[in-house]
Design a protein around this motif. Structure first.
Motif, mmCIF file in Angstrom:
data_model
loop_
_atom_site.group_PDB
_atom_site.id
_atom_site.type_symbol
_atom_site.label_atom_id
_atom_site.label_comp_id
_atom_site.label_asym_id
_atom_site.label_seq_id
_atom_site.Cartn_x
_atom_site.Cartn_y
_atom_site.Cartn_z
ATOM 1 N N ASP A 78 -8.290 35.154 46.844
ATOM 2 C CA ASP A 78 -7.462 34.402 45.900
ATOM 3 C C ASP A 78 -6.021 34.903 45.792
ATOM 4 O O ASP A 78 -5.475 35.041 44.697
ATOM 5 C CB ASP A 78 -8.117 34.377 44.512
ATOM 6 C CG ASP A 78 -9.447 33.645 44.526
ATOM 7 O OD1 ASP A 78 -9.544 32.620 45.226
ATOM 8 O OD2 ASP A 78 -10.396 34.108 43.859
ATOM 9 N N ILE A 79 -5.398 35.155 46.927
ATOM 10 C CA ILE A 79 -3.974 35.481 46.959
ATOM 11 C C ILE A 79 -3.224 34.154 46.859
ATOM 12 O O ILE A 79 -3.302 33.322 47.768
ATOM 13 C CB ILE A 79 -3.597 36.200 48.265
ATOM 14 C CG1 ILE A 79 -4.395 37.495 48.424
ATOM 15 C CG2 ILE A 79 -2.094 36.453 48.326
ATOM 16 C CD1 ILE A 79 -4.310 38.086 49.829
ATOM 17 N N LEU A 80 -2.546 33.937 45.764
ATOM 18 C CA LEU A 80 -1.805 32.686 45.600
ATOM 19 C C LEU A 80 -0.555 32.711 46.477
ATOM 20 O O LEU A 80 0.142 33.723 46.547
ATOM 21 C CB LEU A 80 -1.408 32.482 44.142
ATOM 22 C CG LEU A 80 -2.564 32.355 43.153
ATOM 23 C CD1 LEU A 80 -2.028 32.200 41.732
ATOM 24 C CD2 LEU A 80 -3.469 31.192 43.502
ATOM 25 N N PHE A 81 -0.297 31.600 47.148
ATOM 26 C CA PHE A 81 0.900 31.506 47.976
ATOM 27 C C PHE A 81 1.483 30.112 47.874
ATOM 28 O O PHE A 81 0.812 29.161 47.478
ATOM 29 C CB PHE A 81 0.612 31.876 49.438
ATOM 30 C CG PHE A 81 -0.143 30.827 50.201
ATOM 31 C CD1 PHE A 81 0.538 29.856 50.930
ATOM 32 C CD2 PHE A 81 -1.522 30.786 50.188
ATOM 33 C CE1 PHE A 81 -0.157 28.869 51.638
ATOM 34 C CE2 PHE A 81 -2.229 29.812 50.891
ATOM 35 C CZ PHE A 81 -1.539 28.860 51.614
ATOM 36 N N ARG A 82 2.756 30.005 48.250
ATOM 37 C CA ARG A 82 3.416 28.714 48.382
ATOM 38 C C ARG A 82 4.306 28.787 49.607
ATOM 39 O O ARG A 82 4.821 29.843 49.961
ATOM 40 C CB ARG A 82 4.207 28.347 47.134
ATOM 41 C CG ARG A 82 5.262 29.377 46.782
ATOM 42 C CD ARG A 82 6.628 28.768 46.683
ATOM 43 N NE ARG A 82 7.595 29.754 46.289
ATOM 44 C CZ ARG A 82 8.376 30.405 47.159
ATOM 45 N NH1 ARG A 82 8.282 30.190 48.437
ATOM 46 N NH2 ARG A 82 9.261 31.278 46.736
ATOM 47 N N SER A 83 4.427 27.655 50.254
ATOM 48 C CA SER A 83 5.255 27.580 51.446
ATOM 49 C C SER A 83 5.879 26.198 51.507
ATOM 50 O O SER A 83 5.696 25.382 50.598
ATOM 51 C CB SER A 83 4.416 27.871 52.703
ATOM 52 O OG SER A 83 5.252 28.034 53.826
ATOM 53 N N THR A 84 6.615 25.947 52.581
ATOM 54 C CA THR A 84 7.259 24.649 52.768
ATOM 55 C C THR A 84 6.885 24.114 54.138
ATOM 56 O O THR A 84 7.108 24.780 55.152
ATOM 57 C CB THR A 84 8.792 24.794 52.657
ATOM 58 O OG1 THR A 84 9.105 25.391 51.394
ATOM 59 C CG2 THR A 84 9.477 23.444 52.778
#
Length: 196
Positions: A78-84
């Motif tokens: 559950d490592i939260l990440f965001r990308s594009t």
């Protein structure tokens, strides 16, 4: 290489004009600089060494607590990440689950999310992101196996095209002993429902 905020602001101004907006109207006057600042954050991983957080390793056999050497996988869920997304420059976000089967070296658990953050802060596709995370850990730590599972929601799916608001994409990248699905079955079970 630093993000060229001035150039981004000029391009955003041009973009606003291209969609028929007036970039000088009160609600939009600060938008070009705000977008430039956001892009500087979103793409801060461009040119960064993703392996840098893994430089400080601990010897399993000669470390501070050799009697507690891991006999199995080390997993961070559950490592939260965001990308594009590089195809539409729309965000995608989700959870990364990372496991590795240590060889001689382990790393502090806080280093793994940093690797994810650096690699996610670039124009990306989810499939490549998972492979890059697995490769970075594999090369830096020389573990016996690496497993990276990403589960993410893409705005290019949820907000445009087919508009599937609850759809997520799951990708798996494996190295070493975890290339065989049977070898990673226990880890997938530990992630739990909805995680893989």
């Amino acid at each position: 290489m630093a993000v060229d905020r001035e150039r981004i602001a000029l391009l955003v101004r041009d973009l606003l004009e291209a969609i028929g907006e007036d970039p000088d109207r009160p609600g939009l006057t600060q938008t070009p600089s705000r977008v430039a600042d956001a892009y500087a954050e979103f793409f801060s991983g461009v040119g960064q060494d993703a392996a840098e957080p893994l430089q400080h390793t601990i010897s399993v056999s000669r470390g501070p607590a050799p009697e507690t050497s891991p006999s199995g996988a080390v997993m961070l869920r559950d490592i939260l990440f965001r990308s594009t997304c590089e195809h539409h420059l729309l965000p995608f976000r989700g959870r990364a689950h990372i496991a590795y089967l240590p060889g001689e070296r382990v790393v502090g658990l806080g280093a793994l999310p940093k690797v994810v953050d650096v690699l996610a802060a670039r124009p990306q596709v989810q499939e490549r992101l998972g492979e890059q995370i697995a490769d970075t850990i594999d090369h830096a730590l020389a573990p016996r196996g690496v497993l990276v599972i990403l589960d993410a929601s893409h705005e290019c799916v949820t907000m445009r095209g087919g508009r599937q608001p609850v759809a997520t994409t799951v990708t798996v990248a494996a190295r070493g002993e975890y290339v065989e699905p049977a070898a990673r079955a226990e880890l997938v079970a530990l992630i739990g429902p909805g995680g893989a």
